[in-house]
Design a protein around this motif. Structure first.
Motif, PDB file in Angstrom:
ATOM      1  N   GLN A  60       0.630  -0.798  -0.143  1.00 41.89           N
ATOM      2  CA  GLN A  60       0.133  -0.021   0.004  1.00 41.89           C
ATOM      3  C   GLN A  60       0.282   1.475  -0.158  1.00 41.89           C
ATOM      4  O   GLN A  60       0.302   1.935  -0.450  1.00 41.89           O
ATOM      5  CB  GLN A  60      -0.781   0.629   1.768  1.00 41.89           C
ATOM      6  N   LYS A  61       1.776   1.203   0.752  1.00 46.51           N
ATOM      7  CA  LYS A  61       2.693   2.811   1.136  1.00 46.51           C
ATOM      8  C   LYS A  61       3.748   2.794  -0.102  1.00 46.51           C
ATOM      9  O   LYS A  61       3.861   3.993  -0.543  1.00 46.51           O
ATOM     10  CB  LYS A  61       3.253   1.830   1.808  1.00 46.51           C
ATOM     11  N   LEU A  62       3.399   1.798  -0.733  1.00 43.81           N
ATOM     12  CA  LEU A  62       4.746   1.966  -2.270  1.00 43.81           C
ATOM     13  C   LEU A  62       4.141   1.650  -3.845  1.00 43.81           C
ATOM     14  O   LEU A  62       4.009   2.059  -4.677  1.00 43.81           O
ATOM     15  CB  LEU A  62       5.514   0.663  -2.263  1.00 43.81           C
ATOM     16  N   GLY A  63       2.437   1.646  -3.771  1.00 37.24           N
ATOM     17  CA  GLY A  63       1.719   2.404  -4.317  1.00 37.24           C
ATOM     18  C   GLY A  63       1.246   1.468  -5.009  1.00 37.24           C
ATOM     19  O   GLY A  63       1.420   0.768  -6.151  1.00 37.24           O
ATOM     20  N   ARG A  64       0.921   0.150  -4.661  1.00 35.21           N
ATOM     21  CA  ARG A  64       0.634  -1.330  -5.143  1.00 35.21           C
ATOM     22  C   ARG A  64      -0.268  -2.008  -4.638  1.00 35.21           C
ATOM     23  O   ARG A  64       0.014  -3.409  -4.360  1.00 35.21           O
ATOM     24  CB  ARG A  64       2.733  -2.970  -5.449  1.00 35.21           C
ATOM     25  N   ASP A 106      -2.388 -22.656 -18.904  1.00 38.30           N
ATOM     26  CA  ASP A 106      -0.814 -22.591 -18.859  1.00 38.30           C
ATOM     27  C   ASP A 106      -0.187 -22.201 -17.299  1.00 38.30           C
ATOM     28  O   ASP A 106       0.753 -22.869 -16.554  1.00 38.30           O
ATOM     29  CB  ASP A 106       0.087 -22.595 -20.017  1.00 38.30           C
ATOM     30  N   TYR A 107      -0.552 -21.285 -17.406  1.00 34.31           N
ATOM     31  CA  TYR A 107       0.439 -20.022 -15.904  1.00 34.31           C
ATOM     32  C   TYR A 107      -0.459 -19.264 -15.401  1.00 34.31           C
ATOM     33  O   TYR A 107      -1.475 -18.836 -15.841  1.00 34.31           O
ATOM     34  CB  TYR A 107       1.166 -19.466 -16.757  1.00 34.31           C
ATOM     35  N   LEU A 108      -0.037 -19.532 -13.704  1.00 33.46           N
ATOM     36  CA  LEU A 108      -0.970 -18.708 -13.164  1.00 33.46           C
ATOM     37  C   LEU A 108       0.658 -17.335 -12.752  1.00 33.46           C
ATOM     38  O   LEU A 108       1.030 -17.229 -12.376  1.00 33.46           O
ATOM     39  CB  LEU A 108      -1.005 -19.492 -11.576  1.00 33.46           C
ATOM     40  N   VAL A 109       0.031 -16.217 -13.318  1.00 34.02           N
ATOM     41  CA  VAL A 109       0.690 -15.086 -12.759  1.00 34.02           C
ATOM     42  C   VAL A 109       0.097 -14.338 -11.519  1.00 34.02           C
ATOM     43  O   VAL A 109      -0.816 -14.228 -11.829  1.00 34.02           O
ATOM     44  CB  VAL A 109       1.232 -14.254 -13.990  1.00 34.02           C
ATOM     45  N   LYS A 110       0.867 -13.381 -10.327  1.00 35.16           N
ATOM     46  CA  LYS A 110       0.133 -13.067  -9.407  1.00 35.16           C
ATOM     47  C   LYS A 110       1.792 -11.530  -9.880  1.00 35.16           C
ATOM     48  O   LYS A 110       2.399 -11.218 -10.367  1.00 35.16           O
ATOM     49  CB  LYS A 110       1.334 -14.849  -8.232  1.00 35.16           C
ATOM     50  N   THR A 111       0.203 -10.711  -9.480  1.00 34.32           N
ATOM     51  CA  THR A 111       0.578  -9.264 -10.061  1.00 34.32           C
ATOM     52  C   THR A 111       0.356  -8.161  -8.752  1.00 34.32           C
ATOM     53  O   THR A 111      -0.946  -8.215  -8.591  1.00 34.32           O
ATOM     54  CB  THR A 111       0.954  -8.806 -11.130  1.00 34.32           C
ATOM     55  N   ARG A 112       1.531  -7.357  -8.342  1.00 32.26           N
ATOM     56  CA  ARG A 112       1.012  -5.841  -8.160  1.00 32.26           C
ATOM     57  C   ARG A 112       1.152  -4.682  -8.264  1.00 32.26           C
ATOM     58  O   ARG A 112       2.092  -4.435  -9.745  1.00 32.26           O
ATOM     59  CB  ARG A 112       1.670  -5.936  -6.489  1.00 32.26           C
ATOM     60  N   VAL A 113      -0.079  -4.260  -8.686  1.00 30.89           N
ATOM     61  CA  VAL A 113      -0.045  -2.393  -9.301  1.00 30.89           C
ATOM     62  C   VAL A 113      -0.251  -2.059  -8.296  1.00 30.89           C
ATOM     63  O   VAL A 113      -1.509  -2.333  -6.997  1.00 30.89           O
ATOM     64  CB  VAL A 113      -1.028  -3.065 -10.849  1.00 30.89           C
ATOM     65  N   ALA A 114      -0.816  -0.394  -8.940  1.00 32.54           N
ATOM     66  CA  ALA A 114      -1.630   0.207  -8.509  1.00 32.54           C
ATOM     67  C   ALA A 114      -2.910   0.717  -8.070  1.00 32.54           C
ATOM     68  O   ALA A 114      -3.456   0.744  -6.896  1.00 32.54           O
ATOM     69  CB  ALA A 114      -0.988   1.848  -9.034  1.00 32.54           C
ATOM     70  N   ASP A 115      -3.663   0.063  -9.155  1.00 33.26           N
ATOM     71  CA  ASP A 115      -4.996   0.502  -8.765  1.00 33.26           C
ATOM     72  C   ASP A 115      -5.574  -0.479 -10.346  1.00 33.26           C
ATOM     73  O   ASP A 115      -4.790  -1.184 -11.101  1.00 33.26           O
ATOM     74  CB  ASP A 115      -5.863   1.168  -8.435  1.00 33.26           C
ATOM     75  N   MET A 116      -7.028  -0.440 -10.594  1.00 34.77           N
ATOM     76  CA  MET A 116      -7.038  -1.324 -12.609  1.00 34.77           C
ATOM     77  C   MET A 116      -7.092  -0.255 -12.883  1.00 34.77           C
ATOM     78  O   MET A 116      -6.816  -0.830 -13.879  1.00 34.77           O
ATOM     79  CB  MET A 116      -9.203  -1.307 -12.207  1.00 34.77           C
ATOM     80  N   ALA A 118      -3.917   0.933 -13.352  1.00 39.71           N
ATOM     81  CA  ALA A 118      -2.316   0.475 -13.573  1.00 39.71           C
ATOM     82  C   ALA A 118      -2.763  -1.096 -14.320  1.00 39.71           C
ATOM     83  O   ALA A 118      -1.511  -1.621 -14.710  1.00 39.71           O
ATOM     84  CB  ALA A 118      -1.932   0.618 -12.336  1.00 39.71           C
ATOM     85  N   TYR A 119      -3.684  -1.356 -13.851  1.00 37.91           N
ATOM     86  CA  TYR A 119      -3.990  -3.478 -14.327  1.00 37.91           C
ATOM     87  C   TYR A 119      -4.091  -3.326 -15.677  1.00 37.91           C
ATOM     88  O   TYR A 119      -3.531  -4.342 -16.407  1.00 37.91           O
ATOM     89  CB  TYR A 119      -4.652  -4.438 -12.942  1.00 37.91           C
ATOM     90  N   ARG A 120      -5.097  -2.611 -15.842  1.00 41.85           N
ATOM     91  CA  ARG A 120      -5.799  -2.486 -17.581  1.00 41.85           C
ATOM     92  C   ARG A 120      -4.371  -2.290 -18.561  1.00 41.85           C
ATOM     93  O   ARG A 120      -4.357  -3.056 -19.369  1.00 41.85           O
ATOM     94  CB  ARG A 120      -6.435  -1.519 -17.876  1.00 41.85           C
ATOM     95  N   HIS A 121      -3.259  -1.457 -17.706  1.00 46.86           N
ATOM     96  CA  HIS A 121      -2.682  -1.369 -18.430  1.00 46.86           C
ATOM     97  C   HIS A 121      -1.040  -1.656 -18.979  1.00 46.86           C
ATOM     98  O   HIS A 121      -0.489  -2.471 -19.420  1.00 46.86           O
ATOM     99  CB  HIS A 121      -1.603   0.213 -17.644  1.00 46.86           C
ATOM    100  N   PHE A 122      -1.399  -2.590 -17.772  1.00 49.29           N
ATOM    101  CA  PHE A 122      -0.369  -4.039 -17.594  1.00 49.29           C
ATOM    102  C   PHE A 122      -1.012  -5.112 -18.499  1.00 49.29           C
ATOM    103  O   PHE A 122       0.143  -5.456 -18.621  1.00 49.29           O
ATOM    104  CB  PHE A 122      -0.165  -4.544 -15.873  1.00 49.29           C
TER     105      PHE A 122
END
Length: 153
Positions: A60-64, A106-116, A118-122
């Motif tokens: 949270q403090k790191l914007g993710r 095939d794969y399970l990916v775990k990611t952390r982003v700022a918000d939805m 940012a996720y759309r961009h990712f």
């Protein structure tokens, strides 16, 4: 079997809980001298039971603050496609973890982003542009129920 006795297991448990524990404090908790404790810890590192230490950061403090899991299906399941995908995913700093799985994808990916947004961009600019990606399914985490990641020893 695995070469660990009761004291080794207690050391591993305590190191998982607090990787910065001093040898003296560790030795007090397991009932051995600091020298004997230090030797055991060195052996556990040498034999790769312990592979490293790192700080746990507050996302949270790191914007993710948004944790997202993504199922990824590839267009082909051939060794070269798997390897190209794996190489590309290793270069993606947004990806915290990626696991090849058996099952319906095939794969399970775990990611952390700022918000939805940012996720759309990712998703659009990073994940779906990786080699061989056919489709994905997204699971945004609403609540993190258990995150300690401690292995039972």
């Amino acid at each position: 079997m695995d070469g660990l006795d009761k004291i080794d297991r207690k050391i591993l448990k305590l190191l998982q809980e607090d990787g910065r524990i001093t040898t003296v404090d560790l030795s007090d908790k397991i009932g051995l001298s600091p020298t004997a404790t230090s030797e055991r810890v060195k052996r556990l590192f040498r034999e790769r039971y312990v592979t490293g230490f790192r700080a746990t950061l507050d996302p949270q403090k790191l914007g993710r603050g948004l944790l997202v899991f993504v199922e990824v299906s590839l267009d082909k399941t051939t060794p070269d496609v798997f390897e190209r995908f794996a190489e590309a995913i290793r270069r993606s700093p947004e990806v915290l973890e990626c696991h090849m799985v058996a099952g319906g994808f095939d794969y399970l990916v775990k990611t952390r982003v700022a918000d939805m947004a940012a996720y759309r961009h990712f998703l659009g600019d990073v994940l779906l542009s990786l080699p061989g990606v056919k489709e994905s399914r997204t699971y945004a985490v609403m609540e993190e129920v258990k995150t300690d990641g401690l292995l039972p020893v």
